[in-house]
Design a protein around this motif. Structure first.
Motif, mmCIF file in Angstrom:
data_model
loop_
_atom_site.group_PDB
_atom_site.id
_atom_site.type_symbol
_atom_site.label_atom_id
_atom_site.label_comp_id
_atom_site.label_asym_id
_atom_site.label_seq_id
_atom_site.Cartn_x
_atom_site.Cartn_y
_atom_site.Cartn_z
ATOM 1 N N PRO B 146 0.822 -1.213 0.000
ATOM 2 C CA PRO B 146 0.000 0.000 0.000
ATOM 3 C C PRO B 146 0.855 1.261 0.000
ATOM 4 C CG PRO B 146 0.049 -0.948 2.208
ATOM 5 C CD PRO B 146 0.916 -1.829 1.345
ATOM 6 N N VAL B 147 1.512 1.530 -1.096
ATOM 7 C CA VAL B 147 2.426 2.673 -1.209
ATOM 8 C C VAL B 147 2.239 3.299 -2.593
ATOM 9 C CG1 VAL B 147 4.860 3.337 -1.387
ATOM 10 C CG2 VAL B 147 4.138 1.746 0.404
ATOM 11 N N LEU B 148 2.051 4.606 -2.658
ATOM 12 C CA LEU B 148 1.772 5.265 -3.938
ATOM 13 C C LEU B 148 3.009 5.648 -4.749
ATOM 14 C CD1 LEU B 148 -1.317 7.519 -3.072
ATOM 15 C CD2 LEU B 148 -1.258 5.225 -4.059
ATOM 16 N N GLY B 149 4.197 5.423 -4.222
ATOM 17 C CA GLY B 149 5.390 5.688 -5.020
ATOM 18 C C GLY B 149 5.440 4.761 -6.233
ATOM 19 N N VAL B 150 5.878 5.300 -7.382
ATOM 20 C CA VAL B 150 5.970 4.468 -8.590
ATOM 21 C C VAL B 150 7.282 3.692 -8.542
ATOM 22 C CG1 VAL B 150 5.954 4.404 -11.104
ATOM 23 C CG2 VAL B 150 4.633 6.150 -9.925
ATOM 24 N N ALA B 151 7.210 2.465 -8.062
ATOM 25 C CA ALA B 151 8.378 1.590 -7.928
ATOM 26 C C ALA B 151 7.832 0.190 -7.707
ATOM 27 C CB ALA B 151 9.234 2.018 -6.734
ATOM 28 N N PRO B 152 8.627 -0.844 -8.008
ATOM 29 C CA PRO B 152 8.113 -2.196 -7.813
ATOM 30 C C PRO B 152 7.641 -2.406 -6.373
ATOM 31 C CG PRO B 152 10.150 -2.254 -9.058
ATOM 32 C CD PRO B 152 9.983 -0.842 -8.574
ATOM 33 N N SER B 153 6.566 -3.126 -6.246
ATOM 34 C CA SER B 153 5.987 -3.431 -4.940
ATOM 35 C C SER B 153 6.938 -4.319 -4.138
ATOM 36 C CB SER B 153 4.662 -4.165 -5.162
ATOM 37 O OG SER B 153 4.049 -4.475 -3.946
ATOM 38 N N LEU B 154 6.857 -4.219 -2.829
ATOM 39 C CA LEU B 154 7.610 -5.136 -1.966
ATOM 40 C C LEU B 154 6.712 -6.239 -1.418
ATOM 41 C CD1 LEU B 154 9.858 -2.524 -0.106
ATOM 42 C CD2 LEU B 154 10.418 -3.925 -2.112
ATOM 43 N N GLN B 155 5.449 -6.237 -1.830
ATOM 44 C CA GLN B 155 4.510 -7.282 -1.417
ATOM 45 C C GLN B 155 3.657 -7.699 -2.615
ATOM 46 O OE1 GLN B 155 2.256 -5.438 1.788
ATOM 47 N NE2 GLN B 155 4.155 -4.706 2.702
ATOM 48 N N TYR B 156 3.420 -9.017 -2.702
ATOM 49 C CA TYR B 156 2.598 -9.550 -3.798
ATOM 50 C C TYR B 156 1.740 -10.693 -3.292
ATOM 51 C CZ TYR B 156 6.129 -7.217 -6.673
ATOM 52 O OH TYR B 156 6.971 -6.288 -7.227
ATOM 53 N N LYS B 157 0.702 -10.993 -4.072
ATOM 54 C CA LYS B 157 -0.033 -12.236 -3.914
ATOM 55 C C LYS B 157 -0.036 -12.952 -5.258
ATOM 56 C CE LYS B 157 -3.390 -11.212 -0.293
ATOM 57 N NZ LYS B 157 -2.747 -12.030 0.753
ATOM 58 N N PHE B 158 0.270 -14.238 -5.232
ATOM 59 C CA PHE B 158 0.070 -15.086 -6.404
ATOM 60 C C PHE B 158 -1.138 -15.950 -6.108
ATOM 61 C CE2 PHE B 158 0.932 -19.397 -8.282
ATOM 62 C CZ PHE B 158 0.663 -19.054 -9.597
ATOM 63 N N MET B 159 -2.087 -15.980 -7.010
ATOM 64 C CA MET B 159 -3.301 -16.748 -6.782
ATOM 65 C C MET B 159 -3.640 -17.577 -8.010
ATOM 66 S SD MET B 159 -5.537 -13.743 -4.894
ATOM 67 C CE MET B 159 -6.830 -14.931 -4.538
ATOM 68 N N ILE B 160 -4.400 -18.626 -7.784
ATOM 69 C CA ILE B 160 -4.950 -19.399 -8.901
ATOM 70 C C ILE B 160 -6.446 -19.549 -8.658
ATOM 71 C CG2 ILE B 160 -4.874 -21.546 -10.228
ATOM 72 C CD1 ILE B 160 -2.060 -22.064 -9.032
ATOM 73 N N ILE B 161 -7.243 -19.127 -9.622
ATOM 74 C CA ILE B 161 -8.678 -19.370 -9.552
ATOM 75 C C ILE B 161 -9.077 -20.206 -10.761
ATOM 76 C CG2 ILE B 161 -9.226 -17.340 -8.143
ATOM 77 C CD1 ILE B 161 -10.044 -15.843 -10.651
ATOM 78 N N LEU B 162 -10.221 -20.856 -10.647
ATOM 79 C CA LEU B 162 -10.670 -21.801 -11.670
ATOM 80 C C LEU B 162 -12.074 -21.438 -12.112
ATOM 81 C CD1 LEU B 162 -9.710 -25.104 -9.768
ATOM 82 C CD2 LEU B 162 -8.298 -23.843 -11.420
ATOM 83 N N SER B 163 -12.309 -21.506 -13.399
ATOM 84 C CA SER B 163 -13.623 -21.152 -13.914
ATOM 85 C C SER B 163 -14.111 -22.229 -14.881
ATOM 86 C CB SER B 163 -13.518 -19.801 -14.637
ATOM 87 O OG SER B 163 -14.750 -19.439 -15.182
ATOM 88 N N VAL B 164 -15.363 -22.618 -14.701
ATOM 89 C CA VAL B 164 -15.955 -23.635 -15.565
ATOM 90 C C VAL B 164 -16.360 -22.969 -16.868
ATOM 91 C CG1 VAL B 164 -17.827 -25.302 -15.773
ATOM 92 C CG2 VAL B 164 -16.878 -24.755 -13.522
ATOM 93 N N VAL B 165 -15.847 -23.463 -17.984
ATOM 94 C CA VAL B 165 -16.225 -22.820 -19.244
ATOM 95 C C VAL B 165 -16.961 -23.773 -20.173
ATOM 96 C CG1 VAL B 165 -14.468 -21.018 -19.150
ATOM 97 C CG2 VAL B 165 -13.942 -23.133 -20.337
#
Ligand SMILES: Cc1ncc(COP(=O)(O)O)c(C=O)c1O
Ligand SMILES: Cc1ncc(COP(=O)(O)O)c(C=O)c1O
Lengths: 364, 364
Positions: B146-165
């Protein structure tokens, strides 16, 4: 037309920072503004609520397809404790231009102005008063519909958050070293470079990383077609003083129409200094440096107002500009704009609006 | 190396759709995978939890600067109820290429593969079995600091969601009308066009809107520099059959290295059909149409596999391709790839991996 914006005040106000040496955009105030959009109701339910996390479905379109726009402007506390905002209407207009480019429904500009005023008034005790400090205002729209199809969202949130910012020039205004980017491109004509949208900033991260690693402060972007015309510097517009004339890249579709840029142009015209908006090649700047006519260079943007450029590195050649010290014009423009912004100097342009403190009483 | 991914099963499973005529990416399964990143711990805390909203600070960088990447692949249920995934390693490799372009820390590719397998196994009862249906898998990374400076984040989330198609071609595979985009540009060399990142899709929305309003199904993107070389069609790679040779734009840096594209090329080579990856101008295609050598055209991508192009509109000229019906090669490629994906045809390329159902038992 008047808008009633309901306010829910926080029951647990946060401590305000004692000093203003925090990094940009890290300290947020107690409240935020929210407005929702759905296809049936349009934009609806404006409200001011305690600053809090937002809950979104992991399929929300903003996470996947970047359908989002934002703005950035500032509020200032004068020595006699009046609250001033700098040209908010310019930001609100640009917000809707960005919305249209990103297929986001237009916002009601009067409501946005009212929301900006109200949220700043609710959190007015957060506005710092030390020289150089301000309250940074970040309006933004995010696409929230939880659908993975690539198409404009049918649901959005418009929000405004506020961040206390310290002096950009705590140690005095100082020129920075700039790397002229030969490999990466920020935006191209036909793309979204003239919209204030997330993807432009994501596209710039890697170049900035590499420039930082090489010891430069920012990159100077060249156009994506010819790779020779100057576009912007970092997230700022850019000006060069060549002899007695000031030049800045024309609004060609791939650069942002900066509010500071427009203010600098108006100011220079007001002062009778010739200013040209036109295509400027990097070769022209190098030539001007060689012949001694490149007198000054500076970036312009809401965060720094004026950022003097001390040197440019291009293809292993380093051009030192103005002996690497802040130029006369840079200082003059900086003093004039910040003076108007803080209510110290007269405002012949009608740039500044004052927030009516009386209105605020209702909410506190 | 083995990974233990803790699983928290939902206590309130959702009803599964009875039919598969839903729009793409609207129906999600009961669970999702999450992995966190911070500067101290790196990527940590992999887990499978009930599908649920995520809570983010309104200043999270993904909302403002679009630092996010994603992938898209599919799992299939065979007639004898085995679960197959198509070339997941290609998607995992591309995920890390995208990460690097967006200054996001690399993911552990083995862990991602394991996570893909586990989440599909946990929700295996959601995989539809009707012809043409599948489980669409959407891995994605978002910047959460949660930082408005334009620079790479120091926190991330990687997620996987699934959708029936449902079946992309419920009414049979049918050629679509394509608008060759003269004004808007999706991506440019030096930009992020070869990364699977949000901003590329945001940049395409407006052109797609205008093409839809004119009655076209998708746009054909031309390059941003010369405005004449063919790049992609909508969110698909594109192939043309010119006489006996098949051509597709080379990976020049501004188009995505599609998994389906790579599979089609391999398949054509396997069949002894000449295939060229090279620059293709729109003029060449128009010329080929005039001289009668433009036999077929089709898009390729995970969602549709093969999408035959029935006509191209360019500068008020409408080129009808192959009498507007699905060409022989398009059908042959479609049948071969979907046959391999569903375990109906032999897989001479080692593209398909089967998920070991025994492992799944642990979690249910
Ligand atoms: C890409 C870009 N260019 C230029 C600017 C300067 O615009 P303004 O003067 O309105 O802050 C900004 C924003 O600060 C920006 O993000
Ligand atoms: C921009 C773009 N081009 C091409 C493709 C095709 O890639 P793939 O075959 O890996 O799905 C995609 C994804 O589907 C895409 O988003």
């Amino acid at each position: 037309m008047t808008y009633t914006i309901p306010v829910e005040l926080t029951s647990s106000p946060k401590p305000k920072p004692a000093h203003h040496n925090q990094a940009f955009g890290t300290v947020f105030t107690d409240h935020m503004f929210i407005l929702d959009y759905d296809a049936e109701q349009g934009w609806h339910d404006p409200r001011i609520v305690p600053y809090q996390p937002i809950q979104l479905d992991p399929a929300a379109k903003v996470f996947h397809y970047g359908q989002t726009v934002f703005e950035g402007l500032k509020a200032y506390l004068t020595e006699d404790r009046r609250i001033l905002m700098f040209r908010p209407n310019k930001n609100i207009e640009r917000l809707n231009l960005s919305n249209r480019r990103l297929s986001i429904p237009d916002l009601d500009e009067e409501l946005v102005l009212e929301a900006l005023k109200q949220i700043v008034l609710v959190d007015r005790d957060w506005i710092p008063s030390e020289p150089g400090t301000s309250l940074y205002i970040r309006p933004f729209v995010i696409a929230t519909e939880p659908v993975l199809g690539v198409a404009p969202s049918l649901q959005y949130k418009f929000m405004i958050i506020l961040s206390v910012v310290g002096s950009y020039y705590a140690e005095g205004i100082n020129p920075v070293g700039i790397y002229v980017e030969p490999k990466y491109v920020r935006a191209v004509v036909g793309g979204v470079g003239n919209a204030k949208t997330a993807g432009n900033y994501a596209a710039g991260l890697k170049a900035q990383d590499e420039a930082t690693a090489k010891g430069y402060s920012q990159v100077l972007w060249l156009d994506g077609v010819h790779r020779k015309y100057i576009e912007e510097v970092g997230s700022m517009n850019v000006f060069f003083k060549l002899g007695d004339t000031v030049v800045t890249p024309a609004l060609n579709g791939s650069i942002l129409d900066g509010v500071t840029r427009s203010s600098v142009i108006q100011l220079l015209q007001h002062w009778g200094i010739p200013v040209e908006e036109r295509a400027i090649s990097i070769d022209e700047i190098i030539e001007a440096h060689r012949s001694g006519t490149l007198v000054e260079a500076f970036g312009t943007g809401t965060a720094a107002v004026i950022s003097p450029i001390g040197s440019l590195e291009w293809q292993d050649e380093k051009l030192v500009i103005g002996q690497g010290v802040t130029g006369e014009l840079s200082s003059r423009v900086y003093d004039a704009i910040t003076g108007i912004q803080r209510g110290i100097l007269e405002d012949p342009f009608g740039w500044v609006i004052e927030l009516p403190l009386a209105d605020a009483a209702k909410h506190s």
